[in-house]
Design a protein around this motif. Structure first.
Motif, short mmCIF file in Angstrom:
data_model
loop_
_atom_site.label_atom_id
_atom_site.label_comp_id
_atom_site.label_asym_id
_atom_site.label_seq_id
_atom_site.Cartn_x
_atom_site.Cartn_y
_atom_site.Cartn_z
N HIS A 80 -10.96 8.65 5.81
CA HIS A 80 -10.37 7.98 4.65
C HIS A 80 -10.60 6.48 4.79
O HIS A 80 -10.80 5.97 5.89
N PRO A 81 -10.58 5.77 3.66
CA PRO A 81 -10.79 4.32 3.76
C PRO A 81 -9.59 3.67 4.45
O PRO A 81 -8.48 4.18 4.39
N PRO A 82 -9.82 2.57 5.09
CA PRO A 82 -8.70 1.90 5.76
C PRO A 82 -7.66 1.43 4.76
O PRO A 82 -7.99 0.95 3.68
N GLN A 83 -6.40 1.59 5.12
CA GLN A 83 -5.29 1.20 4.24
C GLN A 83 -4.87 -0.23 4.58
O GLN A 83 -4.86 -0.62 5.74
N PRO A 84 -4.49 -1.02 3.56
CA PRO A 84 -4.06 -2.39 3.86
C PRO A 84 -2.70 -2.36 4.58
O PRO A 84 -1.85 -1.53 4.31
N ARG A 85 -2.53 -3.27 5.46
CA ARG A 85 -1.26 -3.38 6.17
C ARG A 85 -0.27 -4.12 5.28
O ARG A 85 -0.66 -4.87 4.38
N PRO A 86 1.03 -3.92 5.52
CA PRO A 86 2.02 -4.57 4.64
C PRO A 86 1.90 -6.09 4.62
O PRO A 86 2.11 -6.71 3.58
N GLU A 87 1.56 -6.69 5.73
CA GLU A 87 1.44 -8.15 5.72
C GLU A 87 0.18 -8.61 4.98
O GLU A 87 0.06 -9.77 4.60
N GLN A 88 -0.78 -7.70 4.76
CA GLN A 88 -2.02 -8.06 4.06
C GLN A 88 -1.95 -7.72 2.57
O GLN A 88 -2.87 -8.04 1.83
N ALA A 89 -0.90 -7.05 2.12
CA ALA A 89 -0.81 -6.63 0.72
C ALA A 89 -0.71 -7.87 -0.18
O ALA A 89 -0.01 -8.82 0.14
#
Length: 102
Positions: free
Chosen positions: A14-23
């Motif tokens: 799966h594609p990498p998910q953004p981290r909460p601090e990067q949202a």
């Protein structure tokens, strides 16, 4: 054999998910997806369904001017007719059960 093999490290399907601090920050709240017209349509649809499932006999639109007594008399005649048909059916069934088969 109870050996479980794991996948290789570093493999992702799966594609990498953004981290909460990067949202990304949103400047405005999301717009509402359901508008007043949609809500009105929903309420009208539910009311129509309830109206269509109401119990009891309803006078046809062509007989709106018929008096209540005439309506009751018409219902009585209809019920008597249905009872007569049922009696004939039962009598015919009794006849068939008593007469020998030819």
């Amino acid at each position: 054999m109870n050996t479980t093999l794991s996948t290789t490290t570093g493999r992702h399907d799966h594609p990498p998910q953004p981290r909460p601090e990067q949202a990304p920050e949103r400047s405005q709240p999301r717009p509402r997806r359901v508008g007043p017209i949609d809500r009105l349509a929903l309420h009208v649809g539910v009311a129509l369904i309830k109206w269509g499932r109401r119990p009891g006999a309803v006078r046809p639109a062509t007989q709106v001017a018929v008096e209540a007594a005439d309506w009751d008399a018409a219902l009585r005649v209809r019920e008597e007719r249905e009872r007569a048909v049922e009696r004939r059916r039962v009598d015919l069934l009794g006849y068939r059960l008593t007469v020998p088969f030819r």
